[in-house]
Design a protein around this motif. Sequence first.
Motif, PDB file in Angstrom:
ATOM      1  N   ASP A 179     -58.818  17.603  42.880  1.00  0.00           N
ATOM      2  CA  ASP A 179     -59.394  16.902  44.034  1.00  0.00           C
ATOM      3  C   ASP A 179     -59.766  15.479  43.608  1.00  0.00           C
ATOM      4  O   ASP A 179     -60.820  15.241  43.032  1.00  0.00           O
ATOM      5  CB  ASP A 179     -60.630  17.647  44.542  1.00  0.00           C
ATOM      6  CG  ASP A 179     -61.186  17.054  45.840  1.00  0.00           C
ATOM      7  OD1 ASP A 179     -60.637  16.049  46.328  1.00  0.00           O
ATOM      8  OD2 ASP A 179     -62.186  17.609  46.352  1.00  0.00           O
TER       9      ASP A 179
ATOM     10  N   ARG B 138     -59.952  11.525  45.065  1.00  0.00           N
ATOM     11  CA  ARG B 138     -60.038  10.871  46.371  1.00  0.00           C
ATOM     12  C   ARG B 138     -59.954   9.347  46.215  1.00  0.00           C
ATOM     13  O   ARG B 138     -60.768   8.736  45.532  1.00  0.00           O
ATOM     14  CB  ARG B 138     -61.316  11.285  47.075  1.00  0.00           C
ATOM     15  CG  ARG B 138     -61.446  12.805  47.150  1.00  0.00           C
ATOM     16  CD  ARG B 138     -62.548  13.271  48.042  1.00  0.00           C
ATOM     17  NE  ARG B 138     -62.691  14.730  47.984  1.00  0.00           N
ATOM     18  CZ  ARG B 138     -63.531  15.425  48.740  1.00  0.00           C
ATOM     19  NH1 ARG B 138     -64.319  14.809  49.611  1.00  0.00           N
ATOM     20  NH2 ARG B 138     -63.592  16.742  48.624  1.00  0.00           N
TER      21      ARG B 138
ATOM     22  N   TYR C  10     -65.387  14.625  54.531  1.00  0.00           N
ATOM     23  CA  TYR C  10     -64.576  14.294  53.349  1.00  0.00           C
ATOM     24  C   TYR C  10     -65.187  13.139  52.548  1.00  0.00           C
ATOM     25  O   TYR C  10     -65.452  13.294  51.344  1.00  0.00           O
ATOM     26  CB  TYR C  10     -63.152  13.993  53.791  1.00  0.00           C
ATOM     27  CG  TYR C  10     -62.175  13.690  52.684  1.00  0.00           C
ATOM     28  CD1 TYR C  10     -61.484  14.701  52.036  1.00  0.00           C
ATOM     29  CD2 TYR C  10     -61.914  12.375  52.308  1.00  0.00           C
ATOM     30  CE1 TYR C  10     -60.563  14.424  51.032  1.00  0.00           C
ATOM     31  CE2 TYR C  10     -61.000  12.090  51.307  1.00  0.00           C
ATOM     32  CZ  TYR C  10     -60.326  13.118  50.671  1.00  0.00           C
ATOM     33  OH  TYR C  10     -59.420  12.839  49.689  1.00  0.00           O
TER      34      TYR C  10
END
Length: 232
Positions: free
Chosen positions: A45, A47, A72
């Motif tokens: 993960d 971002r 998010y």
Amino acid sequence: MNSICCKIEKVTPFNDAVYQVLLRPQTPLAFAAGQYLSIVMDDNDKRPFSIASAPGSELLELHIGAAVSESYPMQVIERLQHSDTITIEAPAGNAFLRHQSPRPRLLIAGGTGFSYIKSIIEQQMALGLQVETLFYWGCRTAEAMYGADMVHQWQQRHPWLHFVPVVEQAPANWQGKTNLLLAQIKQDFVSVADYDIYIAGRFPMVGAAREMFREMGVDEAHLYGDAFAFIK
């Protein structure tokens, strides 16, 4: 791409929906104006966020739009607020400033896409460039345009920079344009064939901009936006 541990120096709100994040990398990071980094939440993960600071800055600056309803980015803010350090992967992105190009520049930001444009403009100032540059920034409201005062100050100091703020809902004393961002650009330009165009914002806006620019004669070799790698 490098994996770098950063000390979290600051996480503060610009307004009720956008946060400024300042990170101090433990080892120097070389990047180009307009590139981005990824916050590593875990191994699977990562971002991405544009680097708002210019190359050579001591700190890495991010602008993270994290309204309560948007889980998010808010997850990233909460992680940063409750940690002393964070791992990033950087640099990434091919939509960086081509500073040697003599062509006039059209810079376009929707919302927190300003972070991408901020790095580019600050690099132009640092290099002493004099290339004519038009910057269109679109937001829903004037209050959402969290860096407008800074850009107005840049414009006062640098005659080559021309700032066009565009909002959908304008207050009574608004000095900019009242319109949708792309509609305003289409109204102001017949052709964009001669421009280097740099654009950042939500994917639907960036995709719509590319289609509009194709109708306006864009040279796509001079159209830069990392979102295009994800938009077919």
